[in-house]
Design an enzyme around this catalytic site. Structure first.
Site, PDB file in Angstrom:
ATOM      1  N   ARG A 179       0.835  -1.215   0.000  1.00  0.00           N
ATOM      2  CA  ARG A 179       0.000   0.000   0.000  1.00  0.00           C
ATOM      3  C   ARG A 179       0.858   1.249   0.000  1.00  0.00           C
ATOM      4  O   ARG A 179       0.548   2.252  -0.652  1.00  0.00           O
ATOM      5  CB  ARG A 179      -0.947  -0.035   1.203  1.00  0.00           C
ATOM      6  N   ASN A 185     -20.253  12.455  -1.739  1.00  0.00           N
ATOM      7  CA  ASN A 185     -19.988  11.034  -1.956  1.00  0.00           C
ATOM      8  C   ASN A 185     -20.585  10.650  -3.311  1.00  0.00           C
ATOM      9  O   ASN A 185     -21.455  11.337  -3.824  1.00  0.00           O
ATOM     10  CB  ASN A 185     -20.638  10.203  -0.823  1.00  0.00           C
ATOM     11  N   GLY A 241     -16.203  11.351   1.078  1.00  0.00           N
ATOM     12  CA  GLY A 241     -15.623  10.070   0.670  1.00  0.00           C
ATOM     13  C   GLY A 241     -15.471   9.066   1.789  1.00  0.00           C
ATOM     14  O   GLY A 241     -14.425   8.413   1.916  1.00  0.00           O
ATOM     15  N   THR A 242     -16.527   8.948   2.617  1.00  0.00           N
ATOM     16  CA  THR A 242     -16.468   7.918   3.660  1.00  0.00           C
ATOM     17  C   THR A 242     -17.799   7.180   3.744  1.00  0.00           C
ATOM     18  O   THR A 242     -18.856   7.761   3.595  1.00  0.00           O
ATOM     19  CB  THR A 242     -16.089   8.509   5.045  1.00  0.00           C
ATOM     20  N   CYS A 280       8.796   0.603  16.807  1.00  0.00           N
ATOM     21  CA  CYS A 280       9.141  -0.695  17.404  1.00  0.00           C
ATOM     22  C   CYS A 280       8.126  -1.048  18.487  1.00  0.00           C
ATOM     23  O   CYS A 280       7.821  -0.221  19.352  1.00  0.00           O
ATOM     24  CB  CYS A 280      10.538  -0.601  18.034  1.00  0.00           C
ATOM     25  N   GLN A 292      -9.617   9.962   8.263  1.00  0.00           N
ATOM     26  CA  GLN A 292      -9.471   8.551   8.645  1.00  0.00           C
ATOM     27  C   GLN A 292      -8.355   7.917   7.820  1.00  0.00           C
ATOM     28  O   GLN A 292      -7.947   6.795   8.073  1.00  0.00           O
ATOM     29  CB  GLN A 292     -10.765   7.779   8.382  1.00  0.00           C
ATOM     30  N   ASN A 293      -7.872   8.655   6.808  1.00  0.00           N
ATOM     31  CA  ASN A 293      -6.907   8.096   5.868  1.00  0.00           C
ATOM     32  C   ASN A 293      -5.502   8.102   6.452  1.00  0.00           C
ATOM     33  O   ASN A 293      -5.160   8.960   7.259  1.00  0.00           O
ATOM     34  CB  ASN A 293      -6.927   8.892   4.542  1.00  0.00           C
ATOM     35  N   HIS A 338      -6.558   7.670  12.279  1.00  0.00           N
ATOM     36  CA  HIS A 338      -6.125   6.265  12.178  1.00  0.00           C
ATOM     37  C   HIS A 338      -4.639   6.130  11.880  1.00  0.00           C
ATOM     38  O   HIS A 338      -4.201   5.085  11.405  1.00  0.00           O
ATOM     39  CB  HIS A 338      -6.949   5.529  11.110  1.00  0.00           C
TER      40      HIS A 338
HETATM   41  C1  BV8 Z   1     -11.755   0.490  18.601  1.00  0.00           C
HETATM   42  C2  BV8 Z   1      -6.218   1.997   9.584  1.00  0.00           C
HETATM   43  C3  BV8 Z   1     -11.901  -0.465  20.689  1.00  0.00           C
HETATM   44  C4  BV8 Z   1      -5.584   0.723   9.166  1.00  0.00           C
HETATM   45  C5  BV8 Z   1      -8.600   1.563   9.925  1.00  0.00           C
HETATM   46  C6  BV8 Z   1     -18.422   1.214  18.091  1.00  0.00           C
HETATM   47  C7  BV8 Z   1     -17.533   1.946  18.881  1.00  0.00           C
HETATM   48  C8  BV8 Z   1     -16.174   1.647  18.890  1.00  0.00           C
HETATM   49  C9  BV8 Z   1     -15.684   0.606  18.097  1.00  0.00           C
HETATM   50  C10 BV8 Z   1     -16.549  -0.121  17.313  1.00  0.00           C
HETATM   51  C11 BV8 Z   1     -17.914   0.178  17.301  1.00  0.00           C
HETATM   52  N1  BV8 Z   1     -18.507  -0.681  16.436  1.00  0.00           N
HETATM   53  C12 BV8 Z   1     -17.571  -1.505  15.902  1.00  0.00           C
HETATM   54  C13 BV8 Z   1     -16.387  -1.203  16.432  1.00  0.00           C
HETATM   55  C14 BV8 Z   1     -15.134  -1.895  16.110  1.00  0.00           C
HETATM   56  C15 BV8 Z   1     -14.387  -1.304  14.926  1.00  0.00           C
HETATM   57  C16 BV8 Z   1     -15.293  -0.908  13.794  1.00  0.00           C
HETATM   58  O1  BV8 Z   1     -15.651   0.266  13.665  1.00  0.00           O
HETATM   59  N2  BV8 Z   1     -15.635  -1.865  12.950  1.00  0.00           N
HETATM   60  C17 BV8 Z   1     -16.482  -1.559  11.805  1.00  0.00           C
HETATM   61  C18 BV8 Z   1     -15.862  -2.125  10.530  1.00  0.00           C
HETATM   62  C19 BV8 Z   1     -17.855  -2.122  12.089  1.00  0.00           C
HETATM   63  N3  BV8 Z   1     -13.617  -0.151  15.367  1.00  0.00           N
HETATM   64  C20 BV8 Z   1     -12.378  -0.366  15.855  1.00  0.00           C
HETATM   65  O2  BV8 Z   1     -11.875  -1.451  16.010  1.00  0.00           O
HETATM   66  C21 BV8 Z   1     -11.587   0.885  16.245  1.00  0.00           C
HETATM   67  N4  BV8 Z   1     -10.995   0.664  17.544  1.00  0.00           N
HETATM   68  O3  BV8 Z   1     -12.914   0.661  18.618  1.00  0.00           O
HETATM   69  O4  BV8 Z   1     -11.068   0.024  19.676  1.00  0.00           O
HETATM   70  C22 BV8 Z   1     -11.273  -0.170  21.961  1.00  0.00           C
HETATM   71  C23 BV8 Z   1     -11.949   0.644  22.864  1.00  0.00           C
HETATM   72  C24 BV8 Z   1     -11.377   0.864  24.080  1.00  0.00           C
HETATM   73  C25 BV8 Z   1     -10.115   0.315  24.383  1.00  0.00           C
HETATM   74  C26 BV8 Z   1      -9.435  -0.459  23.447  1.00  0.00           C
HETATM   75  C27 BV8 Z   1     -10.008  -0.692  22.221  1.00  0.00           C
HETATM   76  C28 BV8 Z   1     -10.433   1.136  15.276  1.00  0.00           C
HETATM   77  C29 BV8 Z   1     -10.937   1.377  13.889  1.00  0.00           C
HETATM   78  C30 BV8 Z   1      -9.780   1.806  12.989  1.00  0.00           C
HETATM   79  C31 BV8 Z   1      -9.419   0.676  12.053  1.00  0.00           C
HETATM   80  N5  BV8 Z   1      -8.386   1.115  11.132  1.00  0.00           N
HETATM   81  N6  BV8 Z   1      -7.607   1.984   9.130  1.00  0.00           N
HETATM   82  C32 BV8 Z   1      -5.401   0.646   7.680  1.00  0.00           C
HETATM   83  O5  BV8 Z   1      -5.856   1.569   6.947  1.00  0.00           O
HETATM   84  O6  BV8 Z   1      -4.789  -0.331   7.254  1.00  0.00           O
HETATM   85  S1  BV8 Z   1     -10.184   1.642   9.356  1.00  0.00           S
HETATM   86  C33 BV8 Z   1     -10.290   1.982   7.699  1.00  0.00           C
HETATM   87  O7  BV8 Z   1     -11.690   2.252   7.480  1.00  0.00           O
HETATM   88  C34 BV8 Z   1      -9.587   3.206   7.172  1.00  0.00           C
HETATM   89  O8  BV8 Z   1      -9.026   4.051   8.136  1.00  0.00           O
HETATM   90  C35 BV8 Z   1     -10.703   3.941   6.465  1.00  0.00           C
HETATM   91  O9  BV8 Z   1     -10.493   5.265   6.322  1.00  0.00           O
HETATM   92  C36 BV8 Z   1     -11.788   3.641   7.417  1.00  0.00           C
HETATM   93  C37 BV8 Z   1     -13.180   4.004   7.028  1.00  0.00           C
HETATM   94  O10 BV8 Z   1     -13.410   3.571   5.728  1.00  0.00           O
HETATM   95  P1  BV8 Z   1     -13.712   4.725   4.646  1.00  0.00           P
HETATM   96  O11 BV8 Z   1     -12.603   5.723   4.719  1.00  0.00           O
HETATM   97  O12 BV8 Z   1     -15.082   5.214   4.864  1.00  0.00           O
HETATM   98  O13 BV8 Z   1     -13.543   3.951   3.308  1.00  0.00           O
HETATM   99  P2  BV8 Z   1     -14.653   3.057   2.576  1.00  0.00           P
HETATM  100  O14 BV8 Z   1     -13.971   2.312   1.486  1.00  0.00           O
HETATM  101  O15 BV8 Z   1     -15.432   2.307   3.613  1.00  0.00           O
HETATM  102  O16 BV8 Z   1     -15.648   4.126   1.931  1.00  0.00           O
HETATM  103  C38 BV8 Z   1     -15.197   4.937   0.849  1.00  0.00           C
HETATM  104  C39 BV8 Z   1     -16.354   5.856   0.525  1.00  0.00           C
HETATM  105  O17 BV8 Z   1     -15.928   6.761  -0.498  1.00  0.00           O
HETATM  106  C40 BV8 Z   1     -17.578   5.138  -0.023  1.00  0.00           C
HETATM  107  O18 BV8 Z   1     -18.730   5.661   0.604  1.00  0.00           O
HETATM  108  C41 BV8 Z   1     -17.564   5.487  -1.521  1.00  0.00           C
HETATM  109  O19 BV8 Z   1     -18.872   5.596  -2.032  1.00  0.00           O
HETATM  110  C42 BV8 Z   1     -16.894   6.826  -1.506  1.00  0.00           C
HETATM  111  N7  BV8 Z   1     -16.185   7.205  -2.741  1.00  0.00           N
HETATM  112  C43 BV8 Z   1     -15.470   6.394  -3.565  1.00  0.00           C
HETATM  113  N8  BV8 Z   1     -14.925   7.145  -4.553  1.00  0.00           N
HETATM  114  C44 BV8 Z   1     -15.298   8.437  -4.320  1.00  0.00           C
HETATM  115  C45 BV8 Z   1     -16.104   8.483  -3.167  1.00  0.00           C
HETATM  116  N9  BV8 Z   1     -16.626   9.622  -2.682  1.00  0.00           N
HETATM  117  C46 BV8 Z   1     -16.348  10.770  -3.366  1.00  0.00           C
HETATM  118  N10 BV8 Z   1     -15.583  10.813  -4.474  1.00  0.00           N
HETATM  119  C47 BV8 Z   1     -15.045   9.676  -4.983  1.00  0.00           C
HETATM  120  N11 BV8 Z   1     -14.294   9.745  -6.099  1.00  0.00           N
HETATM  121 ZN    ZN Z   2      13.018  -1.356  19.936  1.00  0.00          ZN
END
Ligand code: BV8
Ligand code: ZN
Length: 244
Positions: free
Chosen positions: A69, A211, A185-186, A125, A99-100, A117
């Site tokens: 990536r 979006n 875009g989210t 490390c 979020q990116n 994020h």
């Molecule tokens: C946590 C980094 C707990 C890594 C990412 C409620 C509360 C708290 C947590 C949760 C909850 N419910 C569920 C959870 C758990 C989980 C979660 O949210 N799961 C989801 C999938 C259901 N959340 C977590 O685990 C978070 N941590 O809660 O910890 C905790 C609490 C206390 C103590 C200890 C622990 C951590 C979440 C972060 C995960 N990491 N990324 C990496 O990138 O490798 S998430 C990842 O998704 C990216 O960051 C990304 O940005 C993010 C969101 O996705 P989008 O950006 O929206 O991208 P997507 O493809 O989905 O959508 C794109 C959009 O663009 C679409 O709508 C499309 O139509 C549109 N589009 C496309 N092209 C265009 C466009 N729009 C305009 N123009 C265009 N050209």
């Molecule tokens: Zn170290």
């Protein structure tokens, strides 16, 4: 592109603007989104890759995914949407809450950015938290710390991990104090990040969604602009530049 008068009036009256962005704003730069039709997670699923246990079980696989990536990102440029957001700073007090992890807002010139994020350009490390910047040519094997030999991981927030408190609180506060909160875009399905635009709306911000399709947030938005962010954002900037 004609915008509804209520929106033009809002722009005229506003001082503080927040752009809450997701992977969609980088799609036109050539970076695949997560959940769209060509989404990266369609091929792999987050449980396997974007979490700490998987990294410990198979560090080289997870590291290789991030190197892949990083290489895509290094061959991409910010697009017209990123540049338009940076240029909004000439007219408003602008905060980007992203979020990116692709660093494109910074490369486009935005100056106030909260990274919810993390950032793929930073790595640390897991034992002694020494930070490392990684060059593409560093290969696909997970690097080890020069100080203590620990595994080096990307400085991104994995599933099940807490978001950096200063970034989340900073982004949440900026959104709550904003006059207009653009959501660009989210899919708004990842939490707790997705709470931020809702909090902005509850605090009285005018919520504008940009979006290519309706999302979980569309029901909350005061105004939904459907189309590509790289086309819509420059058109809004043009309106602003004409003097509202
Ligand atoms: C946590 C980094 C707990 C890594 C990412 C409620 C509360 C708290 C947590 C949760 C909850 N419910 C569920 C959870 C758990 C989980 C979660 O949210 N799961 C989801 C999938 C259901 N959340 C977590 O685990 C978070 N941590 O809660 O910890 C905790 C609490 C206390 C103590 C200890 C622990 C951590 C979440 C972060 C995960 N990491 N990324 C990496 O990138 O490798 S998430 C990842 O998704 C990216 O960051 C990304 O940005 C993010 C969101 O996705 P989008 O950006 O929206 O991208 P997507 O493809 O989905 O959508 C794109 C959009 O663009 C679409 O709508 C499309 O139509 C549109 N589009 C496309 N092209 C265009 C466009 N729009 C305009 N123009 C265009 N050209
Ligand atoms: Zn170290």
């Amino acid at each position: 592109m004609d915008f509804k008068q209520e929106f033009i009036k809002k722009l005229r009256e506003s001082k503080k603007i927040v752009f809450f962005t997701g992977a969609g704003i980088s799609a036109e730069s050539g970076i695949p989104t997560f959940r769209g039709k060509d989404g990266i997670w369609n091929k792999m699923n987050p449980e396997e890759l974007a979490n700490f246990d998987s990294f410990l079980r198979n560090p080289n696989l997870v590291w290789e995914w991030y190197q892949h990536r990083r290489n895509i990102i290094h061959n991409c440029q910010p697009n017209a949407g990123h540049f338009a957001i940076a240029k909004f700073e000439k007219y408003f007090d602008v905060t980007v809450v992203t979020q990116n992890i692709d660093n494109l807002h910074k490369r486009a010139g935005s100056t106030k950015i909260f990274e919810l994020h993390g950032n793929i350009e930073r790595n640390f490390c897991i034992e002694c938290h020494t930070f490392y910047s990684i060059k593409d040519e560093d290969g696909n094997n997970v690097p080890t710390c020069k100080k203590c030999g620990g595994l080096v991981r990307p400085d991104v927030v994995w599933f099940g991990e807490m978001l950096p408190q200063d970034q989340f609180t900073g982004g949440e506060t900026a959104a709550e104090w904003s006059d207009i909160c653009f959501v660009v875009g989210t899919s708004a399905v990842v939490y707790p990040a997705a709470y931020i635009p809702m909090g902005a709306k509850r605090a009285g911000a005018y919520l504008v969604e940009i979006n290519i399709e309706p999302t979980e947030l569309s029901g909350y938005a005061d105004y939904s602009l459907f189309g590509k962010s790289g086309e819509i954002l420059p058109k809004i900037l043009e309106e602003v530049g004409k003097g509202l």
